[in-house]
Design a protein around this motif. Structure first.
Motif, PDB file in Angstrom:
ATOM      1  N   PRO A 275     -12.497   6.707 -23.844  1.00 41.75           N
ATOM      2  CA  PRO A 275     -13.578   7.101 -22.924  1.00 41.75           C
ATOM      3  C   PRO A 275     -13.951   5.956 -21.978  1.00 41.75           C
ATOM      4  O   PRO A 275     -13.637   4.793 -22.227  1.00 41.75           O
ATOM      5  CB  PRO A 275     -14.742   7.457 -23.855  1.00 41.75           C
ATOM      6  CG  PRO A 275     -14.390   6.943 -25.193  1.00 41.75           C
ATOM      7  CD  PRO A 275     -12.909   6.694 -25.235  1.00 41.75           C
ATOM      8  N   THR A 276     -14.652   6.310 -20.926  1.00 40.36           N
ATOM      9  CA  THR A 276     -15.105   5.344 -19.929  1.00 40.36           C
ATOM     10  C   THR A 276     -16.020   4.312 -20.584  1.00 40.36           C
ATOM     11  O   THR A 276     -16.940   4.688 -21.315  1.00 40.36           O
ATOM     12  CB  THR A 276     -15.872   6.073 -18.811  1.00 40.36           C
ATOM     13  OG1 THR A 276     -15.016   7.064 -18.281  1.00 40.36           O
ATOM     14  CG2 THR A 276     -16.318   5.124 -17.733  1.00 40.36           C
TER      15      THR A 276
ATOM     16  N   ALA B  95     -16.389  -2.860 -16.496  1.00 43.83           N
ATOM     17  CA  ALA B  95     -15.465  -2.531 -15.411  1.00 43.83           C
ATOM     18  C   ALA B  95     -16.033  -3.093 -14.113  1.00 43.83           C
ATOM     19  O   ALA B  95     -17.243  -3.170 -13.940  1.00 43.83           O
ATOM     20  CB  ALA B  95     -15.287  -1.024 -15.311  1.00 43.83           C
TER      21      ALA B  95
ATOM     22  N   THR C  39     -18.732   3.000 -13.064  1.00 41.81           N
ATOM     23  CA  THR C  39     -18.186   3.696 -14.231  1.00 41.81           C
ATOM     24  C   THR C  39     -18.008   5.189 -13.983  1.00 41.81           C
ATOM     25  O   THR C  39     -17.157   5.811 -14.618  1.00 41.81           O
ATOM     26  CB  THR C  39     -19.058   3.461 -15.479  1.00 41.81           C
ATOM     27  OG1 THR C  39     -20.409   3.852 -15.197  1.00 41.81           O
ATOM     28  CG2 THR C  39     -19.011   2.010 -15.914  1.00 41.81           C
ATOM     29  N   ASP C  40     -18.775   5.777 -13.064  1.00 49.52           N
ATOM     30  CA  ASP C  40     -18.579   7.201 -12.795  1.00 49.52           C
ATOM     31  C   ASP C  40     -17.268   7.457 -12.041  1.00 49.52           C
ATOM     32  O   ASP C  40     -16.826   8.598 -11.942  1.00 49.52           O
ATOM     33  CB  ASP C  40     -19.774   7.814 -12.047  1.00 49.52           C
ATOM     34  CG  ASP C  40     -20.011   7.208 -10.685  1.00 49.52           C
ATOM     35  OD1 ASP C  40     -19.833   5.978 -10.521  1.00 49.52           O
ATOM     36  OD2 ASP C  40     -20.394   7.959  -9.770  1.00 49.52           O
TER      37      ASP C  40
ATOM     38  N   ILE D  71     -14.463   6.290 -13.162  1.00 54.06           N
ATOM     39  CA  ILE D  71     -13.430   6.180 -14.183  1.00 54.06           C
ATOM     40  C   ILE D  71     -13.386   7.435 -15.044  1.00 54.06           C
ATOM     41  O   ILE D  71     -14.387   7.826 -15.643  1.00 54.06           O
ATOM     42  CB  ILE D  71     -13.678   4.936 -15.073  1.00 54.06           C
ATOM     43  CG1 ILE D  71     -13.723   3.664 -14.222  1.00 54.06           C
ATOM     44  CG2 ILE D  71     -12.611   4.817 -16.155  1.00 54.06           C
ATOM     45  CD1 ILE D  71     -14.147   2.415 -14.984  1.00 54.06           C
ATOM     46  N   ALA D  72     -12.195   8.064 -15.125  1.00 56.50           N
ATOM     47  CA  ALA D  72     -12.009   9.240 -15.984  1.00 56.50           C
ATOM     48  C   ALA D  72     -11.709   8.801 -17.417  1.00 56.50           C
ATOM     49  O   ALA D  72     -12.012   9.521 -18.362  1.00 56.50           O
ATOM     50  CB  ALA D  72     -10.883  10.113 -15.454  1.00 56.50           C
ATOM     51  N   GLY D  73     -11.121   7.625 -17.576  1.00 57.84           N
ATOM     52  CA  GLY D  73     -10.794   7.106 -18.896  1.00 57.84           C
ATOM     53  C   GLY D  73      -9.983   5.837 -18.764  1.00 57.84           C
ATOM     54  O   GLY D  73      -9.594   5.433 -17.667  1.00 57.84           O
ATOM     55  N   MET D  74      -9.721   5.228 -19.904  1.00 54.40           N
ATOM     56  CA  MET D  74      -8.924   4.007 -19.957  1.00 54.40           C
ATOM     57  C   MET D  74      -7.676   4.318 -20.767  1.00 54.40           C
ATOM     58  O   MET D  74      -7.760   4.591 -21.963  1.00 54.40           O
ATOM     59  CB  MET D  74      -9.718   2.877 -20.628  1.00 54.40           C
ATOM     60  CG  MET D  74     -11.047   2.550 -19.965  1.00 54.40           C
ATOM     61  SD  MET D  74     -10.875   1.835 -18.342  1.00 54.40           S
ATOM     62  CE  MET D  74     -10.279   0.211 -18.759  1.00 54.40           C
TER      63      MET D  74
ATOM     64  N   ILE E 115      -6.741   1.779 -15.750  1.00 55.88           N
ATOM     65  CA  ILE E 115      -7.965   2.504 -15.393  1.00 55.88           C
ATOM     66  C   ILE E 115      -7.560   3.812 -14.723  1.00 55.88           C
ATOM     67  O   ILE E 115      -6.956   3.815 -13.653  1.00 55.88           O
ATOM     68  CB  ILE E 115      -8.851   1.665 -14.456  1.00 55.88           C
ATOM     69  CG1 ILE E 115      -9.247   0.348 -15.134  1.00 55.88           C
ATOM     70  CG2 ILE E 115     -10.088   2.463 -14.028  1.00 55.88           C
ATOM     71  CD1 ILE E 115      -9.903  -0.658 -14.206  1.00 55.88           C
TER      72      ILE E 115
ATOM     73  N   ASP F 124     -11.210   9.033 -11.616  1.00 58.55           N
ATOM     74  CA  ASP F 124     -11.694  10.403 -11.443  1.00 58.55           C
ATOM     75  C   ASP F 124     -11.695  10.674  -9.943  1.00 58.55           C
ATOM     76  O   ASP F 124     -12.604  10.259  -9.221  1.00 58.55           O
ATOM     77  CB  ASP F 124     -13.104  10.530 -12.018  1.00 58.55           C
ATOM     78  CG  ASP F 124     -13.651  11.947 -11.954  1.00 58.55           C
ATOM     79  OD1 ASP F 124     -13.243  12.719 -11.060  1.00 58.55           O
ATOM     80  OD2 ASP F 124     -14.508  12.273 -12.792  1.00 58.55           O
TER      81      ASP F 124
END
Length: 178
Positions: free
Chosen positions: A128-129, A134, A138-139, A141-144, A153, A156
Motif C-alpha cells: 500500500p501507499t 515519498a 502520496t495521493d 501513488i497507487a502502490g509500491m 513507485i 495513480d
C-alpha cells in the motif's frame, strides 16, 4: 520522431490480466527514481522532439505536440512533482497516455527521463501507499511494487493527471499573469 506503439502490449495484457495475479507496468526513470504506470493506460512512447510552447501555461505543462494531427499537451512530470523542470537529455522521451475522467477522455504526453522496461508486478508484491517518506504527494501513488529487492513507485494516473487539477493550474497561471 521515433514511435513505439503499445497496441500489441494492450491486446496481450488484456487477455493475461484475467488469469495472472499481476499486471504489466511500464517502468521509467525520473530524477534518478523508478516509477511505473499500468500499461493498459499507455498508448505509445515517442522520442522527445520539438514542442510548441503555449503562453501563460503553468510550468507543469511543457507545451504541445502534433500527434498525427491531434494537439496533445505534454506534462513535465518532474515539474508536476514539484521538483523543477526536466532537463532534456539523449534518452528523454514522451509517454502518450489516455486519462479517463467521468464521461471524458484526454490524451496526454508525459515527459520522462528514460523508459526502462515493461515489467510484470504480481499483486502480492504491491504494498500500500506509504503514509510518509515519498518525495511526491502520496495521493499520486497507487502502490509500491517490489521488484528485484527494490521498490518501484506505481503511479495513480487518474490522480497525477487529474484534468480538473491541471485545468486549475492553468487558471492560476493565467490569473498570475494579469
Amino acid at each position: 520522431m521515433a514511435r513505439t506503439s503499445m497496441g500489441t502490449a494492450h491486446s496481450g495484457v488484456a487477455g493475461n490480466s484475467e488469469t495472472n495475479s499481476g499486471r504489466q507496468h511500464l517502468a521509467f526513470t525520473l530524477n534518478g527514481e523508478v516509477f511505473a504506470i499500468e500499461i493498459l493506460q499507455i498508448r505509445e512512447i515517442i522520442e522527445f522532439g520539438a514542442l510548441t510552447e503555449v503562453p501563460m501555461m503553468p510550468p507543469t505543462i511543457r507545451g504541445v505536440i502534433n500527434l498525427r494531427g491531434a494537439v496533445v499537451p505534454v506534462i513535465d512530470l518532474s515539474a508536476r512533482f514539484g521538483r523543477g523542470p526536466s532537463v532534456v537529455a539523449r534518452r528523454t522521451c514522451i509517454v502518450i497516455i489516455e486519462v479517463h475522467m467521468e464521461e471524458t477522455s484526454q490524451t496526454l504526453g508525459v515527459m520522462v527521463d528514460a523508459v526502462n522496461e515493461v515489467m510484470e508486478i504480481p499483486a502480492e508484491d504491491v504494498e500500500p501507499t506509504p503514509a510518509f517518506g515519498a518525495r511526491i504527494r502520496t495521493d499520486f501513488i497507487a502502490g509500491m511494487g517490489r521488484v528485484n529487492g527494490r521498490f518501484v513507485i506505481i503511479l495513480d494516473v487518474a490522480r497525477v493527471f487529474s484534468l480538473d487539477e491541471l485545468a486549475s493550474l492553468g487558471n492560476v497561471a493565467a490569473e498570475a499573469a494579469m
